[in-house]
Design a protein around this motif. Structure first.
Motif, PDB file in Angstrom:
ATOM      1  N   ILE A 293     -11.048 -19.849 -16.335  1.00 58.36           N
ATOM      2  CA  ILE A 293     -11.040 -20.113 -14.879  1.00 58.36           C
ATOM      3  C   ILE A 293      -9.600 -20.100 -14.369  1.00 58.36           C
ATOM      4  CG2 ILE A 293     -11.631 -21.756 -13.038  1.00 58.36           C
ATOM      5  CD1 ILE A 293     -14.169 -22.359 -14.539  1.00 58.36           C
ATOM      6  N   ASP A 294      -8.701 -20.663 -15.156  1.00 60.04           N
ATOM      7  CA  ASP A 294      -7.303 -20.593 -14.717  1.00 60.04           C
ATOM      8  C   ASP A 294      -6.805 -19.147 -14.731  1.00 60.04           C
ATOM      9  OD1 ASP A 294      -7.529 -23.633 -15.476  1.00 60.04           O
ATOM     10  OD2 ASP A 294      -5.714 -23.408 -14.276  1.00 60.04           O
ATOM     11  N   ALA A 295      -7.282 -18.350 -15.695  1.00 58.62           N
ATOM     12  CA  ALA A 295      -6.892 -16.927 -15.723  1.00 58.62           C
ATOM     13  C   ALA A 295      -7.389 -16.240 -14.445  1.00 58.62           C
ATOM     14  CB  ALA A 295      -7.494 -16.247 -16.946  1.00 58.62           C
ATOM     15  N   SER A 296      -8.625 -16.517 -14.077  1.00 59.38           N
ATOM     16  CA  SER A 296      -9.204 -15.911 -12.867  1.00 59.38           C
ATOM     17  C   SER A 296      -8.424 -16.351 -11.639  1.00 59.38           C
ATOM     18  CB  SER A 296     -10.668 -16.336 -12.699  1.00 59.38           C
ATOM     19  OG  SER A 296     -11.383 -16.095 -13.876  1.00 59.38           O
ATOM     20  N   ALA A 297      -8.097 -17.649 -11.614  1.00 63.34           N
ATOM     21  CA  ALA A 297      -7.345 -18.183 -10.462  1.00 63.34           C
ATOM     22  C   ALA A 297      -5.974 -17.515 -10.377  1.00 63.34           C
ATOM     23  CB  ALA A 297      -7.209 -19.686 -10.590  1.00 63.34           C
ATOM     24  N   ILE A 298      -5.348 -17.279 -11.523  1.00 64.86           N
ATOM     25  CA  ILE A 298      -4.016 -16.651 -11.499  1.00 64.86           C
ATOM     26  C   ILE A 298      -4.114 -15.225 -10.945  1.00 64.86           C
ATOM     27  CG2 ILE A 298      -2.156 -15.756 -12.979  1.00 64.86           C
ATOM     28  CD1 ILE A 298      -2.439 -18.280 -14.667  1.00 64.86           C
ATOM     29  N   ILE A 299      -5.139 -14.492 -11.368  1.00 66.49           N
ATOM     30  CA  ILE A 299      -5.296 -13.121 -10.854  1.00 66.49           C
ATOM     31  C   ILE A 299      -5.399 -13.150  -9.328  1.00 66.49           C
ATOM     32  CG2 ILE A 299      -6.958 -11.182 -10.742  1.00 66.49           C
ATOM     33  CD1 ILE A 299      -7.397 -11.656 -13.781  1.00 66.49           C
ATOM     34  N   ASN A 300      -6.229 -14.052  -8.833  1.00 66.66           N
ATOM     35  CA  ASN A 300      -6.425 -14.185  -7.380  1.00 66.66           C
ATOM     36  C   ASN A 300      -5.131 -14.625  -6.691  1.00 66.66           C
ATOM     37  OD1 ASN A 300      -6.888 -16.336  -5.193  1.00 66.66           O
ATOM     38  ND2 ASN A 300      -8.831 -15.234  -5.104  1.00 66.66           N
ATOM     39  N   GLN A 301      -4.471 -15.611  -7.264  1.00 69.83           N
ATOM     40  CA  GLN A 301      -3.343 -16.236  -6.576  1.00 69.83           C
ATOM     41  C   GLN A 301      -2.048 -15.438  -6.662  1.00 69.83           C
ATOM     42  OE1 GLN A 301      -5.386 -20.578  -7.243  1.00 69.83           O
ATOM     43  NE2 GLN A 301      -3.542 -20.121  -8.372  1.00 69.83           N
ATOM     44  N   VAL A 302      -1.860 -14.743  -7.789  1.00 67.93           N
ATOM     45  CA  VAL A 302      -0.652 -13.898  -7.881  1.00 67.93           C
ATOM     46  C   VAL A 302      -0.750 -12.814  -6.807  1.00 67.93           C
ATOM     47  CG1 VAL A 302       0.535 -12.169  -9.287  1.00 67.93           C
ATOM     48  CG2 VAL A 302      -0.063 -14.354 -10.293  1.00 67.93           C
ATOM     49  N   ALA A 303      -1.937 -12.226  -6.673  1.00 73.04           N
ATOM     50  CA  ALA A 303      -2.115 -11.185  -5.645  1.00 73.04           C
ATOM     51  C   ALA A 303      -1.868 -11.775  -4.254  1.00 73.04           C
ATOM     52  CB  ALA A 303      -3.525 -10.594  -5.741  1.00 73.04           C
ATOM     53  N   ASN A 304      -2.532 -12.883  -3.964  1.00 69.09           N
ATOM     54  CA  ASN A 304      -2.464 -13.418  -2.598  1.00 69.09           C
ATOM     55  C   ASN A 304      -1.145 -14.131  -2.284  1.00 69.09           C
ATOM     56  OD1 ASN A 304      -4.930 -12.307  -2.185  1.00 69.09           O
ATOM     57  ND2 ASN A 304      -6.088 -14.198  -2.443  1.00 69.09           N
ATOM     58  N   SER A 305      -0.343 -14.408  -3.323  1.00 66.88           N
ATOM     59  CA  SER A 305       0.966 -15.027  -3.050  1.00 66.88           C
ATOM     60  C   SER A 305       1.909 -14.020  -2.379  1.00 66.88           C
ATOM     61  CB  SER A 305       1.599 -15.572  -4.336  1.00 66.88           C
ATOM     62  OG  SER A 305       1.981 -14.503  -5.169  1.00 66.88           O
ATOM     63  N   LYS A 306       1.511 -12.744  -2.374  1.00 65.56           N
ATOM     64  CA  LYS A 306       2.313 -11.724  -1.659  1.00 65.56           C
ATOM     65  C   LYS A 306       1.765 -11.545  -0.234  1.00 65.56           C
ATOM     66  CE  LYS A 306       4.155 -10.423  -5.754  1.00 65.56           C
ATOM     67  NZ  LYS A 306       3.398 -11.334  -6.605  1.00 65.56           N
ATOM     68  N   GLY A 307       0.855 -12.428   0.135  1.00 69.49           N
ATOM     69  CA  GLY A 307       0.156 -12.279   1.414  1.00 69.49           C
ATOM     70  C   GLY A 307       1.004 -12.609   2.628  1.00 69.49           C
ATOM     71  N   SER A 308       0.401 -12.470   3.811  1.00 69.48           N
ATOM     72  CA  SER A 308       1.194 -12.495   5.057  1.00 69.48           C
ATOM     73  C   SER A 308       1.494 -13.890   5.601  1.00 69.48           C
ATOM     74  CB  SER A 308       0.457 -11.692   6.138  1.00 69.48           C
ATOM     75  OG  SER A 308      -0.795 -12.290   6.413  1.00 69.48           O
ATOM     76  N   TYR A 309       0.695 -14.904   5.252  1.00 72.07           N
ATOM     77  CA  TYR A 309       0.955 -16.204   5.882  1.00 72.07           C
ATOM     78  C   TYR A 309       1.941 -17.012   5.021  1.00 72.07           C
ATOM     79  CZ  TYR A 309       0.426 -20.505   8.456  1.00 72.07           C
ATOM     80  OH  TYR A 309       0.706 -21.632   9.206  1.00 72.07           O
ATOM     81  N   GLY A 310       3.118 -17.245   5.561  1.00 75.22           N
ATOM     82  CA  GLY A 310       4.216 -17.866   4.805  1.00 75.22           C
ATOM     83  C   GLY A 310       3.831 -19.135   4.051  1.00 75.22           C
ATOM     84  N   PRO A 311       3.305 -20.168   4.743  1.00 76.18           N
ATOM     85  CA  PRO A 311       3.032 -21.427   4.039  1.00 76.18           C
ATOM     86  C   PRO A 311       2.022 -21.271   2.894  1.00 76.18           C
ATOM     87  CG  PRO A 311       3.121 -21.819   6.401  1.00 76.18           C
ATOM     88  CD  PRO A 311       3.188 -20.320   6.206  1.00 76.18           C
TER      89      PRO A 311
END
Ligand code: BYC
Length: 328
Positions: free
Chosen positions: A145-163
């Protein structure tokens, strides 16, 4: 149109996009230049609404997500495992704090978010509505689950909303530690006694399907992906993230001798894509609507925590609390 995503342009969404075409154009240009949107910038109502929905759900997932593993702290096999699990669970609750802070920048007060969680109005991740029956479940959660979360979050950490992007960056650093801890725990069991191997295989059999669901419904039925990708909040579609998980983790799971409980799982040599059996999407929708094995129990625990902590919040809000500054 993004890949094979269905175009979902409801009248409401069209109206919201049309609210100020010139400002919308500037907003989208800013995103196209790779600049961040900050709380003080103009944003379409729909961008704000979508972000609140997604960040709030993510925050709820972190505090509810602390519960399945949290129940094993008192039963951890040995002092070192107990310390590590305790630290991980604390990290998850800390992630919720970071995410509630990020969601608050969009104007929804934290109290309202908690009320929406407790009333069942807001969702949280499907995976945390399943029981952690044995110690091996905690190992599989921490690894996959942490692996899945990392895949999701690494991608979305490049996203548009700063905070949100900044919160995700920090969360990912801690999740990488969780992943190593989870992998170590799974390997220990998978290379241990016959009973330990059976226990971890059983846990994988039970968690595989919820993990497939974690990435969200197939792109063809995903309601929000199109608009979220247009505004670079979501940086990959649900199916793409699921594929990335298969690419990275199927070989690792097999390498340690575990069997993935899906007879149809295969990699297409030409496209490089994994095909897999139907993970029963009706179960997914049932669980996220509140009818999973542990939904009631999870919310009951949160409600009790909220009630037990009410006196602390009341005391902090009392006018006298202003004078309770520690003496230096
Ligand atoms: N679970 O249009 P779609 C952690 C809902 S915790 C529940 O594809 P979207 C950890 C979706 O909300 C980290 N509901 O949605 C903690 C929507 O319903 P509503 C958890 C789901 O937003 C402790 C409907 O289905 N990570 O790592 O484009 C210990 C249609 O879906 C789920 C996050 O929360 C789901 N899995 O994409 C260990 C990541 N999937 O709102 C570990 C943040 C979909 O219209 N969230 N739904 O009623 C996201 O990245 C996106 O929201 C999703 C879904 C990819 C999950």
């Amino acid at each position: 149109m993004y890949g094979n995503l269905t175009v979902i342009d409801s009248d409401e969404q069209a109206r919201l996009l049309d609210e100020n075409p010139e400002k919308l154009r500037q907003f989208e240009e800013r995103i196209a230049r790779g600049e961040k949107i900050e709380p003080q910038h103009w944003m379409p109502k729909e961008y704000r609404r979508q972000l609140i929905r997604m960040i709030e759900q993510h925050a709820h997932s972190e505090i509810i997500g602390a519960l399945p593993e949290g129940t094993w702290i008192t039963r951890a096999p040995g002092f070192r495992r107990k310390m590590a699990l305790m630290a991980k669970v604390q990290d998850e609750v800390g992630h919720a704090q970071l995410l509630y802070n990020a969601a608050e920048t969009l104007g929804k007060p934290r109290e309202q978010m908690i009320n929406d969680l407790l009333s069942g109005k807001s969702k949280y991740s499907n995976v945390f509505n399943y029981p952690a029956k044995t110690w091996a479940d905690t190992a599989v959660i921490a690894w996959l689950i942490d692996a899945s979360a990392i895949i999701n979050q690494v991608a979305n950490s490049k996203g548009s909303y700063g905070p949100y992007a900044r919160a995700l960056e920090r969360i990912c650093q801690e999740e990488s530690f969780h992943l190593r801890y989870g992998y170590d725990s799974v390997v220990t069991l998978a290379t241990g006694t016959k009973n330990q191997r059976a226990m971890v295989q059983d846990a994988l059999n039970r968690w595989w399907r919820p993990v497939m669901h974690f990435f969200g419904p197939p792109d063809s039925t995903s309601e929000h992906t199109q608009i979220l990708m247009r505004w670079k909040v979501k940086m990959a579609s649900n199916d793409d993230m699921r594929q990335q998980f298969f690419n990275q983790y199927v070989p690792k799971i097999r390498e340690i001798g575990l069997v993935i409980p899906d007879a149809q799982l295969a990699k297409d040599k030409e496209t490089g894509k994994w095909t897999y059996g139907d993970p029963d999407w009706s179960e997914f929708f049932r669980v996220i609507k509140g009818d999973g094995p542990c939904n009631k129990e999870r919310l009951a625990v949160r409600r009790a925590a909220e009630e037990n902590g009410a006196w602390v919040r009341r005391a902090l809000r009392a006018p006298e609390a202003r004078y309770a500054v520690p003496l230096s």
